[in-house]
Enzyme design. Structure first.
Site, PDB file in Angstrom:
ATOM      1  N   HIS A 399       0.833  -1.208   0.000  1.00  0.00           N
ATOM      2  CA  HIS A 399       0.000   0.000   0.000  1.00  0.00           C
ATOM      3  C   HIS A 399       0.866   1.255   0.000  1.00  0.00           C
ATOM      4  O   HIS A 399       0.670   2.179  -0.790  1.00  0.00           O
ATOM      5  CB  HIS A 399      -0.910  -0.026   1.233  1.00  0.00           C
ATOM      6  CG  HIS A 399      -1.812   1.171   1.340  1.00  0.00           C
ATOM      7  ND1 HIS A 399      -1.454   2.311   2.025  1.00  0.00           N
ATOM      8  CD2 HIS A 399      -3.027   1.407   0.813  1.00  0.00           C
ATOM      9  CE1 HIS A 399      -2.437   3.188   1.930  1.00  0.00           C
ATOM     10  NE2 HIS A 399      -3.409   2.673   1.206  1.00  0.00           N
ATOM     11  N   CYS A 707      -0.245  -4.655 -15.948  1.00  0.00           N
ATOM     12  CA  CYS A 707      -0.572  -3.554 -15.051  1.00  0.00           C
ATOM     13  C   CYS A 707       0.117  -3.722 -13.694  1.00  0.00           C
ATOM     14  O   CYS A 707      -0.118  -2.975 -12.766  1.00  0.00           O
ATOM     15  CB  CYS A 707      -2.075  -3.393 -14.900  1.00  0.00           C
ATOM     16  SG  CYS A 707      -2.881  -4.859 -14.260  1.00  0.00           S
TER      17      CYS A 707
HETATM   18  C1  PEP Z   1      -0.711  -7.246  -9.631  1.00  0.00           C
HETATM   19  O1  PEP Z   1      -0.921  -8.226  -8.925  1.00  0.00           O
HETATM   20  O2  PEP Z   1       0.300  -7.129 -10.361  1.00  0.00           O
HETATM   21  C2  PEP Z   1      -1.660  -6.136  -9.625  1.00  0.00           C
HETATM   22  C3  PEP Z   1      -1.527  -5.118 -10.450  1.00  0.00           C
HETATM   23  O3  PEP Z   1      -2.659  -6.186  -8.690  1.00  0.00           O
HETATM   24  P1  PEP Z   1      -2.434  -5.795  -7.158  1.00  0.00           P
HETATM   25  O4  PEP Z   1      -1.075  -5.224  -7.028  1.00  0.00           O
HETATM   26  O5  PEP Z   1      -3.486  -4.830  -6.783  1.00  0.00           O
HETATM   27  O6  PEP Z   1      -2.601  -7.123  -6.493  1.00  0.00           O
END
Ligand code: PEP
Ligand code: MG
Length: 755
Positions: A399, A707
């Site tokens: 976070h 992403c």
């Molecule tokens: C990931 O897992 O790469 C992602 C973009 O989702 P999060 O970081 O929110 O788990």
């Protein structure tokens, strides 16, 4: 002799009375105004551990690897048990109490301070590491002495001793017992400039007892006196909101508000400053080197509470070590206090504000550096005020890391021990690229905002592969859009919910379903509007239960042994369609408002079963999957291996969540700083899964994207463009670099085909 009076000791008696005791004895001997005191000698501590036979067990217990934090904690606990749990032999107890009886008729409030034998030595400023107890009276004295002894083995002390190469066996501890001065004013004084050594005497002064000044809890007035002319060069009167005082009956010290008329009043008058200057010069002359002095004023008289050499003055005008008591500090490369992971780029300086679980966030002032175990969603407003963020825990996708990057606030995460090593008010400089935390302030030239740190070309390169941007907090939408990105590759919905400080279920209980839907619609709309008509890929709720647990309503969250492997993402949504349906309703409303650039992305799917169930729920919510763009995140090896059947189910895109894909492929907890060096998104196994998936998707006409955090890394960008990915979504600060990197790789591919 278990006990010595101050006037019986001098500077050569460090072995017997520790650094503090020797220094006080020396001062008293030089005729300086030191409150009366005696010292429970280091030999007394020695005979205590030896006579009672706990010595071997003690040294065995503290012989641990200082980088193993649980071993360190266990060592401290065992040392405390041994020392506090062992009775003080009778003759020692009697001697201490009898001596105390001779101090002001045995009714005095005393300060009980540790005085370690390795403490306060030049080049080894152990300042502040051992315990001090104020306002102790008769019956508690013996217990407090033992607590001082035990404080020789705090985690911090063990850690530093290991680092500085001190042997635990050779460090003894004496205890100074000194009559309390019920100070009306107090502070610290540097008899020469603490970094340059210039003949300037610097005094810091605040109302009440000095502990608050030393601990950096109040901002004191600052006075600079030229020692050649004795002129007052400058006075800075601080707004002194709080002061430390003694309650007359209990002797307890408490922080109270400074009465209105005194808040912005100058603490020291001319006479008092003159006395301090006189004393300061006398002390420096006595020792033959600049001193850092704690002082107090009681009924008009100035007292010296302690003095030690300033360890920060550069011998040759070169680099400086750290300043113990604050003051005029300046950062250098030598004084790295801690390191962690550089999670959000840029260099920031500010005063430390330690934020514990129960702390009020208003303690974080504008420009402070937040130091906390791990940030929580309710800290976001404070994170916006902060100049930097430091955490003990977490990795590059925690976070703290995600939010700081989006806010453009430099951050260092996973420092392991910042909350215990740093203290409130200390000036530090963090480097969010290198992951370092240094003492003091950065030079002005270094204090650039993120945008300036990364030279950015004003021209947006045209690329065939789209370059998008990740957004977690809707407030970052404008900054994100300003990057010229081709859309949003990931908008994390959970941050909209988390920022309400309630779990979804609790929010719905308190405010109703419509308000919950509205919360999501508004959050998404902000971003969709900012980017329209560029696409915004909105991910349905995905927060592990340990993140929800910190919120109101968190007590109803399941208690999971490993939340990362648990109830999150599409699993939770399919298990609670009654909650998921509200997210889908929010999408329906957004489409109704004309935001046809919104796309729906499903997190943490494993196989076509997950996808079909979600698709059915979309249809039930009057969203036509054939008309809208929707897809999945590829975050588990299972989803990478089963991508073809998901393509058959009608998904339009697949986006690599490399944060999770790496975690689940390599079995490395992404939030565990301990194994951060093993978190490698470029691991061949991860790349193979990605490469295969891109190939399957190309064959099945499914767009691919990334992403996860790795989309901001040049090597990953090279790999993905070569594999033929459709788009890359990067962090705000990395978009421009990624655009250029994509362009470079694309040009090379074109060149290779014509050569
Ligand atoms: C990931 O897992 O790469 C992602 C973009 O989702 P999060 O970081 O929110 O788990
Ligand atoms: Mg993920």
């Amino acid at each position: 002799m278990a006990v010595l009076w101050l006037d019986e000791v001098g500077k050569d008696d460090i072995d017997a009375v520790g650094g503090k005791g020797a220094s006080l004895g020396e001062l008293a001997g030089a005729g300086l105004p030191v409150p009366p005191a005696f010292v429970v000698t280091a030999g007394t501590y020695r005979s205590f551990i030896e006579e009672t036979g706990i010595d071997e067990a003690l040294f065995d217990a503290v012989d641990v690897d200082p980088d193993d934090s649980s071993a360190l904690a266990a060592a401290t606990a065992e040392a405390e048990d041994l020392i506090l749990g062992t009775e003080m032999p009778d003759e020692l107890r009697e001697e201490i109490l009898e001596t105390y009886g001779n101090l002001d008729d045995g009714e005095a409030f005393v300060a009980v301070r540790s005085s370690a034998t390795a403490e306060d030595l030049p080049d080894a400023s152990f300042a502040g590491q051992q315990e001090t107890f104020l306002n102790v009276t008769g019956e508690n004295l013996v217990q407090r002495v033992k607590e001082c002894w035990a404080s020789l083995f705090t985690q911090r002390a063990i850690y530093y001793r290991e680092q500085q190469g001190f042997d635990h066996r050779s460090v003894d501890i004496a205890v100074v017992v000194q009559r309390m001065v019920d100070a009306e004013k107090s502070g610290v004084m540097f008899t020469s400039h603490p970094s340059t050594g210039a003949p300037e005497l610097i005094v810091e002064a605040a109302w009440g007892l000095g502990e608050a000044v030393v601990a950096g809890e109040v901002s004191p007035d600052n006075y600079v006196v030229d020692r050649d002319s004795h002129e007052l060069d400058s006075v800075t009167v601080a707004d002194k909101k709080t002061m430390c005082v003694k309650e007359p009956e209990t002797g307890e010290t408490t922080m109270v508000d400074v009465p209105g008329e005194k808040r912005e009043a100058q603490v020291l008058d001319e006479d008092e400053l003159d006395s301090l200057v006189e004393i300061g010069e006398q002390v420096e002359e006595h020792y033959g080197e600049p001193q850092d002095v704690e002082w107090a004023i009681f009924e008009g008289d100035v007292y010296m509470l302690q003095s030690r050499p300033i360890t920060t003055i550069a011998d040759d005008g070169g680099e400086q070590a750290s300043v113990a008591n604050g003051g005029d500090e300046s950062a250098s490369n030598d004084d790295v206090l801690l390191t962690g992971l550089g999670a959000s780029p840029g260099i920031a300086s500010g005063a430390v504000a330690i934020v514990g679980k129960l702390d009020q966030l208003d303690k974080v002032g504008e420009g402070d550096v937040i130091v906390t175990e791990m940030t929580t969603p309710d800290m976001v407003p404070a994170m916006k005020r902060a100049s930097g963020i430091v955490t003990d825990e977490g990795g590059m996708t925690s976070h703290a890391a995600i939010v700081s990057r989006e806010l453009g606030v430099p951050a260092v995460v996973g420092s392991q021990s910042a909350t215990s090593t740093l203290s409130d008010g200390r000036q530090i400089t963090i480097d969010g690229d290198k992951g370092t935390i240094r003492e003091g302030e950065a030079d002005d030239g270094e204090r650039d905002a993120v945008e300036e740190v990364r030279p950015q070309s004003p021209v947006k390169p045209m690329t065939a592969t789209e370059v998008k941007v990740n957004v977690s907090i809707p407030e970052a939408a404008e900054r994100a859009a300003a990057t010229g990105a081709d859309g949003v590759g990931l908008l994390r919905m959970e941050h909209m919910i988390l920022s309400t400080n309630k779990t979804p279920e609790k929010y719905i209980d308190d405010h109703g379903e419509d308000a919950y839907i509205e919360e999501i619609v508004e959050g998404v709309r902000n971003v969709a509007e900012e980017f329209y008509p560029r696409p915004v890929r909105v991910r349905t709720l995905d927060a592990p239960t340990d993140e929800f647990r910190q919120l109101e309503g968190g007590e109803s969250e399941p208690d999971e042994h490993n939340p990362m492997l648990g109830y999150r993402g599409i699993r939770r949504s399919l298990d609670r369609p009654d909650v998921f349906v509200h997210e889908l309703e929010a999408f329906r409303q957004l489409y109704g408002m004309g935001y046809d650039n919104v796309e729906i992305m499903l997190p943490l799917v494993n196989d076509v079963e997950d996808v079909l169930q979600a698709k059915n729920l979309m249809q039930d919510a009057s969203i036509d999957p054939d008309k809208r763009s929707w897809g999945v995140m590829v975050e588990t090896p299972a989803s990478a291996l089963r991508i073809e059947e998901m393509a058959d189910a009608g998904i339009d895109f697949a986006s690599f969540g490399t944060n999770d894909l790496t975690q689940y492929t390599l079995a490395v907890d992404r939030n565990n700083g301990q194994v951060a060096d093993r978190f490698d998104e470029l691991h061949p196994a991860v790349l193979e899964l990605i490469g295969q998936t891109i190939e399957s998707c190309r064959e099945n006409d499914v767009a691919t994207s990334i992403c996860g955090q790795a989309g901001s890394k040049p090597q990953m960008v090279q790999f993905l463009v070569n594999e033929g990915i459709s788009s890359i979504s990067a962090n705000i600060d990395a978009v421009r670099d990624v655009q250029h990197e994509v362009k470079r790789v694309e040009q090379k591919l074109v060149l290779d085909t014509v050569r």
